[in-house]
Design an enzyme around this catalytic site. Structure first.
Site, PDB file in Angstrom:
ATOM      1  N   ASP A 100      23.569 -11.137   8.228  1.00  0.00           N
ATOM      2  CA  ASP A 100      24.061 -12.281   7.382  1.00  0.00           C
ATOM      3  C   ASP A 100      25.353 -12.197   7.189  1.00  0.00           C
ATOM      4  OD1 ASP A 100      23.493 -14.098   5.061  1.00  0.00           O
ATOM      5  OD2 ASP A 100      23.893 -12.353   3.665  1.00  0.00           O
ATOM      6  N   MET A 128       8.785   5.292   5.813  1.00  0.00           N
ATOM      7  CA  MET A 128       8.957   3.829   5.514  1.00  0.00           C
ATOM      8  C   MET A 128      10.504   3.597   4.694  1.00  0.00           C
ATOM      9  SD  MET A 128       6.646   2.208   6.929  1.00  0.00           S
ATOM     10  CE  MET A 128       6.842   3.543   8.150  1.00  0.00           C
ATOM     11  N   LEU A 155       0.801  -1.015  -0.157  1.00  0.00           N
ATOM     12  CA  LEU A 155       0.010   0.075   0.007  1.00  0.00           C
ATOM     13  C   LEU A 155       0.971   1.223   0.058  1.00  0.00           C
ATOM     14  CD1 LEU A 155      -2.956  -1.032   2.468  1.00  0.00           C
ATOM     15  CD2 LEU A 155      -2.987  -1.387  -0.099  1.00  0.00           C
ATOM     16  N   HIS A 206       3.188   4.092  -1.561  1.00  0.00           N
ATOM     17  CA  HIS A 206       3.125   4.752  -2.963  1.00  0.00           C
ATOM     18  C   HIS A 206       4.491   4.868  -3.555  1.00  0.00           C
ATOM     19  CE1 HIS A 206      -0.468   6.784  -0.907  1.00  0.00           C
ATOM     20  NE2 HIS A 206      -0.780   6.573  -2.162  1.00  0.00           N
TER      21      HIS A 206
END
Length: 154
Positions: free
Chosen positions: A125, A110, A74, A76
């Site tokens: 990792d 985000m 969701l 953009h």
């Protein structure tokens, strides 16, 4: 409270930002990877078997900031114009910070949070062969500016 990502019937939707005027927006985030003293020493000496951990994590985080709409359905698609990602080796691990900037219709929180979390995943990792207990201790947004809601700092 109204949830902007839900329509009147409770179904998920992408918020329509078409009518919003683009503005300059920035956001910052931080994450921390806890590592053993053995890994911290190897990071400082440049002797981690998989190579340059900080360089790989930095590029991973920058790349991830530009891929947020692929990861969060969701979110953009925006023009990410700047990503600064810093990693610092400290006594108990690696501190990671990101600053993201754009001139668009929606914020970049985000993107900043994704940058630090993917960089943290890359650190884990790269060192897991030496320290299986390496862990991401936290990841959080630290600040944002721009847009309708203005500035915010943790």
């Amino acid at each position: 409270m109204r949830f902007t990502h839900l329509d009147a019937s409770g179904q998920a939707r992408m918020v329509d930002v078409t009518a919003k005027v683009p503005s300059t927006r920035t956001a910052g985030a931080e994450a921390f990877v806890s590592c053993s003293s053995e890994v911290v020493a190897a990071l400082r000496d440049g002797t981690v078997p998989k190579g340059d951990v900080l360089a790989v994590a930095r590029i991973s985080g920058i790349s991830a900031a530009k891929k947020v709409p692929e990861l969060l359905p969701l979110a953009h698609v925006i023009g990410v114009h700047a990503v600064t990602l810093d990693l610092e080796i400290v006594d108990d691990g690696v501190a990671i910070t990101a600053e993201v900037g754009a001139h668009d219709r929606t914020g970049v929180e985000m993107e900043a949070l994704t940058a630090v979390t993917v960089a943290a995943l890359s650190v884990v990792d790269m060192v897991k062969g030496v320290d299986r207990s390496a862990e991401i201790v936290h990841a959080r947004i630290t600040h944002k500016s721009g847009g309708r809601s203005g500035s915010w700092t943790r």
